[in-house]
Design an enzyme around this catalytic site. Structure first.
Site, mmCIF file in Angstrom:
data_model
loop_
_atom_site.group_PDB
_atom_site.id
_atom_site.type_symbol
_atom_site.label_atom_id
_atom_site.label_comp_id
_atom_site.label_asym_id
_atom_site.label_seq_id
_atom_site.Cartn_x
_atom_site.Cartn_y
_atom_site.Cartn_z
ATOM 1 N N HIS A 40 0.829 -1.207 0.000
ATOM 2 C CA HIS A 40 0.000 0.000 0.000
ATOM 3 C C HIS A 40 0.859 1.250 0.000
ATOM 4 C CE1 HIS A 40 -3.311 -2.768 1.479
ATOM 5 N NE2 HIS A 40 -3.584 -2.415 0.260
ATOM 6 N N HIS A 123 -9.656 -9.080 6.423
ATOM 7 C CA HIS A 123 -8.275 -8.882 5.992
ATOM 8 C C HIS A 123 -7.796 -10.089 5.172
ATOM 9 C CE1 HIS A 123 -4.006 -8.142 6.033
ATOM 10 N NE2 HIS A 123 -4.249 -6.924 6.488
ATOM 11 N N GLU A 125 -5.005 -11.492 4.872
ATOM 12 C CA GLU A 125 -4.155 -12.437 5.620
ATOM 13 C C GLU A 125 -5.035 -13.409 6.427
ATOM 14 O OE1 GLU A 125 -1.084 -10.796 8.313
ATOM 15 O OE2 GLU A 125 -1.546 -12.491 9.604
ATOM 16 N N THR A 161 -0.927 -11.747 12.209
ATOM 17 C CA THR A 161 0.437 -11.359 12.608
ATOM 18 C C THR A 161 0.546 -9.952 13.189
ATOM 19 O OG1 THR A 161 0.860 -10.678 10.348
ATOM 20 C CG2 THR A 161 1.598 -12.879 10.952
ATOM 21 N N CYS A 189 3.688 -11.048 14.890
ATOM 22 C CA CYS A 189 5.028 -10.583 14.501
ATOM 23 C C CYS A 189 5.320 -9.289 15.269
ATOM 24 C CB CYS A 189 4.995 -10.373 12.991
ATOM 25 S SG CYS A 189 6.017 -9.085 12.365
ATOM 26 N N ASN A 219 -1.483 0.392 8.196
ATOM 27 C CA ASN A 219 -0.548 0.469 9.330
ATOM 28 C C ASN A 219 0.023 1.877 9.473
ATOM 29 O OD1 ASN A 219 2.599 0.341 8.653
ATOM 30 N ND2 ASN A 219 1.531 -0.796 7.059
ATOM 31 N N SER A 260 5.266 -0.113 4.704
ATOM 32 C CA SER A 260 5.309 -0.174 3.239
ATOM 33 C C SER A 260 5.951 1.086 2.647
ATOM 34 C CB SER A 260 3.890 -0.360 2.707
ATOM 35 O OG SER A 260 3.010 0.524 3.365
HETATM 36 S S1 SF4 Z 1 7.318 -8.940 8.810
HETATM 37 FE FE1 SF4 Z 1 5.865 -7.509 7.863
HETATM 38 S S2 SF4 Z 1 4.744 -8.727 6.357
HETATM 39 FE FE2 SF4 Z 1 5.752 -10.171 7.757
HETATM 40 S S3 SF4 Z 1 4.206 -10.596 9.298
HETATM 41 FE FE3 SF4 Z 1 5.477 -8.930 10.089
HETATM 42 S S4 SF4 Z 1 4.348 -7.056 9.474
HETATM 43 FE FE4 SF4 Z 1 3.533 -8.756 8.227
#
Ligand code: SF4
Length: 276
Positions: A40, A123, A125, A161, A189, A219, A260
């Protein structure tokens, strides 16, 4: 004027990996498609388009003998199957952390757990993770929607994540309290958490904050919302949007950027402020 730049500003590991994969593929292949924009950020997408990477919105737009990129947040099992039937090359740029969430969801489903996916239903994902439970898993968007199901003895939990660890832990505790068996895979993550925490820390110290990134990036928008609660702030895509008169009288300017946002756009902002 002093400038403080977040050490977490810009590409996360998964986005950087996806972009590098696509860039090197673009050097070798002529027909390269991404289903929806790769990330994005309009400037990056434009740059990729100039290298021959075409954004499509329908699978029907894919021509034979082409390559289709799977973006960092992955795709559903059904979509992958359809791509394979189309006889195209697949360049899988799914972030390894997202792939882990898919695999864990599949493992739980295959082993008879009621799979609970903590995430945002719409989403991409989460839709992809859900497909790995053959859509038998349940997506819970927030902890108030906690639910116990009749005749279910064992629960298995994974999370989108980018979700908050704190909230996920609360949900996990509810399932632990209300079931005999509960398996949890922490698939969150750290990239989003670290970026937000650091942005908060910087916002406390500076007079004004720039958040650099696509206006269509969730984000980046979230980051902007967080910092503007602490200090005056502006969400910009490029250095051209900086209104010098607005910041001239400040002593310290903070800068952060979404996952991004490419480094060169952040550097443009830094350089423009340095000249004031
Ligand atoms: S590293 Fe980036 S793309 Fe991978 S899970 Fe984490 S936020 Fe998402």
């Amino acid at each position: 004027m002093e400038i403080e730049v977040s050490k977490y500003a810009g590409f996360c590991f998964g986005v950087e990996r996806a972009i590098n994969l696509v860039k090197s593929a673009a050097e070798k292949k002529s027909k390269l498609y991404t289903f929806g924009p790769l990330i994005h950020n309009p400037q990056v997408v434009e740059n990729l388009e100039s290298k021959g990477v075409k954004v499509i919105n329908q699978l029907q737009e894919v021509e034979p003998n082409s390559t289709v990129v799977i973006r960092s947040h992955g795709v559903t099992k059904d979509y992958k199957k359809k791509l394979k039937q189309k006889n195209v090359d697949i360049l899988d740029a799914t972030c390894p952390y997202v792939k882990t969430a898919q695999k864990k969801a599949q493992y739980l489903y295959n082993n008879g757990y009621k799979v609970i996916i903590y995430g945002e239903k719409k989403h991409p994902e989460v839709k992809a993770i859900h497909s790995y439970t053959n859509y038998k898993g349940v997506v819970i968007e927030n902890i108030d929607k906690f639910k116990i199901f009749d005749n279910v003895k064992k629960y298995g939990l994974v999370a989108q994540t980018t979700r908050s660890k704190k909230q996920f832990s609360i949900l996990v505790a509810k399932y632990v309290e209300n079931s005999k068996e509960c398996v949890v895979f922490n698939t969150i993550c750290n990239a989003t958490f670290n970026r937000q925490q650091d942005a908060k820390k910087i916002a406390e110290k500076v007079d004004f904050m720039f958040v650099v990134g696509g206006k269509n990036s969730a984000n980046t928008t979230k980051l902007y919302k967080i910092v503007k609660q602490i200090k005056p702030a502006e969400h910009i895509e490029t250095a051209d949007e900086i209104n010098i008169d607005r910041i001239r009288d400040y002593d310290i300017i903070g800068i952060t950027a979404g996952a991004s946002t490419p480094e060169y756009l952040i550097n443009d902002v830094i350089n423009k402020i340095k000249k004031i």
